[in-house]
Structures are given as structure tokens and as C-alpha cells.
Design a protein around this motif. Structure first.
Motif, mmCIF file in Angstrom:
data_model
loop_
_atom_site.group_PDB
_atom_site.id
_atom_site.type_symbol
_atom_site.label_atom_id
_atom_site.label_comp_id
_atom_site.label_asym_id
_atom_site.label_seq_id
_atom_site.Cartn_x
_atom_site.Cartn_y
_atom_site.Cartn_z
ATOM 1 N N LEU A 144 -30.225 -38.026 17.024
ATOM 2 C CA LEU A 144 -30.151 -37.834 15.880
ATOM 3 C C LEU A 144 -31.428 -37.838 14.833
ATOM 4 C CD1 LEU A 144 -28.266 -36.728 13.512
ATOM 5 C CD2 LEU A 144 -27.884 -39.373 13.144
ATOM 6 N N MET A 145 -32.395 -38.629 15.377
ATOM 7 C CA MET A 145 -33.341 -39.000 14.737
ATOM 8 C C MET A 145 -34.415 -37.780 15.195
ATOM 9 S SD MET A 145 -35.630 -40.849 12.756
ATOM 10 C CE MET A 145 -34.731 -42.450 12.740
ATOM 11 N N GLY A 146 -34.317 -37.525 16.401
ATOM 12 C CA GLY A 146 -35.314 -36.128 16.788
ATOM 13 C C GLY A 146 -35.009 -35.147 15.946
ATOM 14 N N LEU A 147 -33.702 -34.871 15.730
ATOM 15 C CA LEU A 147 -33.065 -33.473 15.212
ATOM 16 C C LEU A 147 -33.485 -33.681 13.743
ATOM 17 C CD1 LEU A 147 -31.241 -30.916 15.127
ATOM 18 C CD2 LEU A 147 -29.417 -32.442 14.449
ATOM 19 N N TYR A 148 -33.531 -34.811 13.206
ATOM 20 C CA TYR A 148 -33.930 -34.951 11.780
ATOM 21 C C TYR A 148 -35.447 -34.561 11.527
ATOM 22 C CZ TYR A 148 -35.135 -37.360 7.267
ATOM 23 O OH TYR A 148 -35.898 -37.485 5.989
ATOM 24 N N LEU A 149 -36.103 -35.156 12.423
ATOM 25 C CA LEU A 149 -37.734 -34.833 12.297
ATOM 26 C C LEU A 149 -38.094 -33.211 12.491
ATOM 27 C CD1 LEU A 149 -39.106 -37.925 14.035
ATOM 28 C CD2 LEU A 149 -39.213 -37.357 11.799
ATOM 29 N N ALA A 150 -37.106 -32.759 13.572
ATOM 30 C CA ALA A 150 -37.335 -31.234 13.961
ATOM 31 C C ALA A 150 -36.842 -30.314 12.738
ATOM 32 C CB ALA A 150 -36.535 -30.818 15.085
ATOM 33 N N LEU A 151 -36.129 -30.899 11.776
ATOM 34 C CA LEU A 151 -35.781 -30.167 10.565
ATOM 35 C C LEU A 151 -37.120 -29.781 9.779
ATOM 36 C CD1 LEU A 151 -32.445 -31.738 9.510
ATOM 37 C CD2 LEU A 151 -32.698 -29.289 10.415
ATOM 38 N N GLY A 152 -37.858 -30.751 9.795
ATOM 39 C CA GLY A 152 -38.948 -30.616 9.079
ATOM 40 C C GLY A 152 -39.903 -29.322 9.275
ATOM 41 N N ILE A 153 -39.721 -28.900 10.756
ATOM 42 C CA ILE A 153 -40.230 -27.624 11.022
ATOM 43 C C ILE A 153 -40.015 -26.535 10.330
ATOM 44 C CG2 ILE A 153 -40.888 -26.173 12.948
ATOM 45 C CD1 ILE A 153 -40.705 -28.597 14.767
ATOM 46 N N MET A 154 -38.428 -26.389 10.118
ATOM 47 C CA MET A 154 -37.754 -25.213 9.243
ATOM 48 C C MET A 154 -37.843 -25.278 8.072
ATOM 49 S SD MET A 154 -34.551 -25.153 12.400
ATOM 50 C CE MET A 154 -34.327 -27.000 12.080
ATOM 51 N N ILE A 155 -37.902 -26.362 7.327
ATOM 52 C CA ILE A 155 -37.853 -26.615 5.918
ATOM 53 C C ILE A 155 -39.216 -26.649 5.343
ATOM 54 C CG2 ILE A 155 -36.895 -28.022 3.857
ATOM 55 C CD1 ILE A 155 -34.832 -28.741 5.827
ATOM 56 N N PRO A 156 -39.639 -25.710 4.709
ATOM 57 C CA PRO A 156 -41.164 -25.866 3.966
ATOM 58 C C PRO A 156 -41.320 -26.831 3.195
ATOM 59 C CG PRO A 156 -40.272 -23.660 3.815
ATOM 60 C CD PRO A 156 -39.319 -24.440 4.452
ATOM 61 N N ILE A 157 -42.534 -27.480 3.155
ATOM 62 C CA ILE A 157 -42.628 -28.600 2.330
ATOM 63 C C ILE A 157 -42.848 -28.178 0.835
ATOM 64 C CG2 ILE A 157 -45.295 -28.673 2.775
ATOM 65 C CD1 ILE A 157 -44.981 -31.677 2.965
ATOM 66 N N ARG A 158 -43.166 -26.938 0.879
ATOM 67 C CA ARG A 158 -43.642 -26.451 -0.472
ATOM 68 C C ARG A 158 -42.294 -26.656 -1.484
ATOM 69 N NH1 ARG A 158 -47.753 -21.506 0.307
ATOM 70 N NH2 ARG A 158 -49.350 -22.325 1.425
ATOM 71 N N LEU A 159 -41.120 -26.661 -0.754
ATOM 72 C CA LEU A 159 -39.949 -26.744 -1.552
ATOM 73 C C LEU A 159 -39.842 -28.023 -2.381
ATOM 74 C CD1 LEU A 159 -37.198 -25.242 0.889
ATOM 75 C CD2 LEU A 159 -38.217 -24.071 -1.257
ATOM 76 N N GLY A 160 -40.633 -28.958 -2.039
ATOM 77 C CA GLY A 160 -40.389 -30.278 -2.677
ATOM 78 C C GLY A 160 -41.803 -30.495 -3.317
ATOM 79 N N THR A 161 -42.402 -29.416 -3.898
ATOM 80 C CA THR A 161 -43.853 -29.430 -4.668
ATOM 81 C C THR A 161 -43.458 -30.412 -6.032
ATOM 82 O OG1 THR A 161 -44.573 -27.344 -3.804
ATOM 83 C CG2 THR A 161 -45.601 -28.267 -5.932
ATOM 84 N N VAL A 162 -42.328 -30.092 -6.760
ATOM 85 C CA VAL A 162 -42.271 -30.728 -8.013
ATOM 86 C C VAL A 162 -42.118 -32.228 -7.660
ATOM 87 C CG1 VAL A 162 -40.601 -31.040 -10.006
ATOM 88 C CG2 VAL A 162 -41.092 -28.784 -9.117
ATOM 89 N N ALA A 163 -41.142 -32.609 -6.870
ATOM 90 C CA ALA A 163 -40.856 -33.889 -6.309
ATOM 91 C C ALA A 163 -42.256 -34.615 -5.919
ATOM 92 C CB ALA A 163 -39.968 -34.230 -5.524
ATOM 93 N N ILE A 164 -43.033 -33.870 -5.034
ATOM 94 C CA ILE A 164 -44.405 -34.485 -4.586
ATOM 95 C C ILE A 164 -45.182 -34.716 -5.835
ATOM 96 C CG2 ILE A 164 -46.307 -34.042 -3.327
ATOM 97 C CD1 ILE A 164 -44.566 -32.564 -1.388
ATOM 98 N N LEU A 165 -45.401 -33.785 -6.756
ATOM 99 C CA LEU A 165 -46.163 -33.988 -7.932
ATOM 100 C C LEU A 165 -45.811 -35.172 -8.543
ATOM 101 C CD1 LEU A 165 -48.444 -32.808 -9.553
ATOM 102 C CD2 LEU A 165 -46.981 -31.265 -10.606
ATOM 103 N N GLN A 166 -44.624 -35.162 -9.051
ATOM 104 C CA GLN A 166 -44.147 -36.492 -9.612
ATOM 105 C C GLN A 166 -44.454 -37.713 -9.035
ATOM 106 O OE1 GLN A 166 -40.106 -35.579 -9.961
ATOM 107 N NE2 GLN A 166 -40.126 -34.249 -11.953
ATOM 108 N N LEU A 167 -44.353 -37.903 -7.608
ATOM 109 C CA LEU A 167 -44.946 -39.004 -7.022
ATOM 110 C C LEU A 167 -46.249 -39.195 -7.116
ATOM 111 C CD1 LEU A 167 -43.882 -41.249 -5.029
ATOM 112 C CD2 LEU A 167 -44.083 -39.464 -3.251
#
Length: 279
Positions: free
Chosen positions: A109-132
Motif C-alpha cells: 500500500l505504501m508503494g502504491l501510495y508513492l507511485a501515485l505521485g508519478i500520475m498526479i502532477p505536483i503543480r495541482l498543489g501549487t496554491v497549498a505549496i505557496l501557502q506553506l
């Protein structure tokens, strides 16, 4: 005899296709570089020919170096790229070793969770990243870029390295444990040397997107002191869009370093494969 002939024909056809693809891919880079050393009239009159004694002109590079602090941009890009690669390879290799070596509840399950990062672009979290980054006080720092690029590169690194590490002989690792080696020693001295081809592959696939990225430098580090080469070249081109000498010079300065870094890591990849084959 016919079997050998067919094998040679297939090999020749494959090499011809690869050579043709390489020429097509590098042709735009070649055109940009040769025209960056030519006078403005020569760029339009003979764009396909290399510069001659009559057409050679460095006015574009003089304009770029006089109007933009490209040495600072190069330094920023180099620091961000090298630091991010180091952390991606280190943390990615350690996580991949843990997932491939140790069996625990939730391993797959941990390996699958990490693999999801390949399919989900990190730019989708730009607003949250900027706030952080704003809350952490890391806006307009190279640290912010290193953290983002490390998080961006880890999923692919773990996915590739875990597959390679699962092929490392268990007998070799168990022999090291019998000899009293710690898990860290087994990881750094026994496992890592055997997965050098995978490490070089991860480095190549991680390095190019980091060097060429415009999105996060524009959002997280747009100040003059933290601009990367891609952001600096883009803003320079926007100011000198009609000055083709300066535009081509800026593009050449942005392209050549990543080609050099790519060649360096490609050679390491070839060395890793050949040395692994010899072993």
C-alpha cells in the motif's frame, strides 16, 4: 547465414531509426546555437549555414551579459539542480531499499501510495505549496525550490530503484549480515554499487525537468537574487523579443548547460551498465 543477415538488417534498421531521430531532435538546437553567433542580416539570409568570418558576430552574447545577470542565474540553477538530485537519489534509494527489503504491514500500500505521485502532477498543489512556503518564510529562497523538486522527483526515483533493488541477491545481503555489517553498510557498500544504472537513469529523468522548469521559480523564487536560468532567459526574451541576436544567445545559454549535464550522466549510465555486466 540468412539468420545472421536478418539479425544484421534488423540492427542496421534500428540504428538508422535512432540516428534519424537524434538528428531531428538536435536540429533545432543546432540552428539556435549557430545563429546565435551570426549578425542579424545573416540570421534571416542564411539561417541554415554556420557562421563565417563575414557573418560571425557576438553582439547577442554581449547584450545578454550586459543586460542580465546570467552568471547568477546559472549559479542558482546549478545549486538547485545538484541539491535536488542529491536528495532525490539519497532519500529515494533509502526508501526503495526499505520497500524492497523489509516486509511489513502496508508495504504494498505504501508503494502504491508513492507511485501515485508519478500520475498526479505536483503543480495541482501549487496554491497549498505557496501557502506553506509563505508560512515557513521560504519564499524567494532556493531552499523552497529544492524542497519542491525533491518531493517531485521522489515518486519516480522510488518506483525505479525499488524494482532494481528487488533483483539484488538476498544471499549477498545475508552474507553481509552474517559478517556483522550494519544495514547502512549493506545499503551503501553492497546494494548501491549494484544499482548504478538505475541511479543514473533517475538522475537523467530528474535533472532535465528541474533545470527547464519555469513554473515554480516564477511562483516561489521570482526575485533577482534567486532567479534560475530558465526564468531569467524567459524574462530577458520578453524584453528583447525583436532582438533576435539577443534572443538566440539567451536560448543558447539556457540550453547548453543541460546538454552538458545530460552527457555527463549518460556516460555514468553507460559505465554503470557495462560495469554491472562485467560483474
Amino acid at each position: 547465414m540468412s539468420r545472421a543477415t536478418n539479425s544484421f538488417s534488423r540492427s542496421a534498421a534500428a540504428h538508422a531509426i535512432l540516428i534519424a531521430y537524434t538528428i531531428i531532435a538536435l536540429f533545432p538546437v543546432f540552428i539556435i546555437v549557430i545563429n546565435s553567433f551570426k549578425a542579424r542580416n545573416a540570421i534571416f539570409n542564411a539561417p541554415m549555414t554556420p557562421p563565417t568570418a563575414e557573418t560571425f558576430d557576438l553582439v547577442g552574447y554581449r547584450t545578454v551579459l550586459a543586460q542580465g545577470d546570467f552568471l547568477q542565474y546559472f549559479q542558482n540553477s546549478f545549486i538547485v539542480t545538484v541539491s535536488s538530485l542529491f536528495f532525490v537519489l539519497l532519500f529515494g534509494a533509502m526508501a526503495a531499499f526499505a520497500l524492497s527489503e523489509y516486509r511489513f504491514r502496508g508495504n504494498k500500500l505504501m508503494g502504491l501510495y508513492l507511485a501515485l505521485g508519478i500520475m498526479i502532477p505536483i503543480r495541482l498543489g501549487t496554491v497549498a505549496i505557496l501557502q506553506l512556503m509563505v508560512a515557513s518564510g521560504l519564499v524567494n529562497t532556493l531552499t523552497a525550490l529544492v524542497l519542491v523538486y525533491t518531493a517531485q522527483g521522489l515518486p519516480l526515483a522510488i518506483f525505479i530503484l525499488a524494482e532494481f533493488m528487488s533483483t539484488v541477491s538476498d544471499d549477498l545481503k545475508n552474507a553481509g549480515r552474517i559478517d556483522g555489517l550494519s544495514e547502512y553498510t549493506i545499503f551503501f557498500r553492497l546494494v548501491l554499487p549494484l544499482v548504478r544504472p538505475a541511479m543514473a537513469t533517475v538522475a537523467v529523468f530528474t535533472m532535465i525537468p528541474i533545470w527547464n522548469d519555469l513554473w515554480f521559480p516564477l511562483i516561489l523564487a521570482p526575485s533577482e537574487a534567486t532567479k534560475t536560468i530558465t526564468l531569467g532567459a524567459q524574462m530577458f526574451i520578453g524584453q528583447y523579443v525583436t532582438n533576435w541576436n539577443a534572443v538566440l544567445a539567451a536560448l543558447s545559454l539556457a540550453i547548453l548547460p543541460v546538454l552538458v549535464l545530460y552527457l555527463i550522466f549518460s556516460r555514468q549510465l553507460i559505465r554503470g551498465i557495462t560495469s554491472g555486466a562485467v560483474k
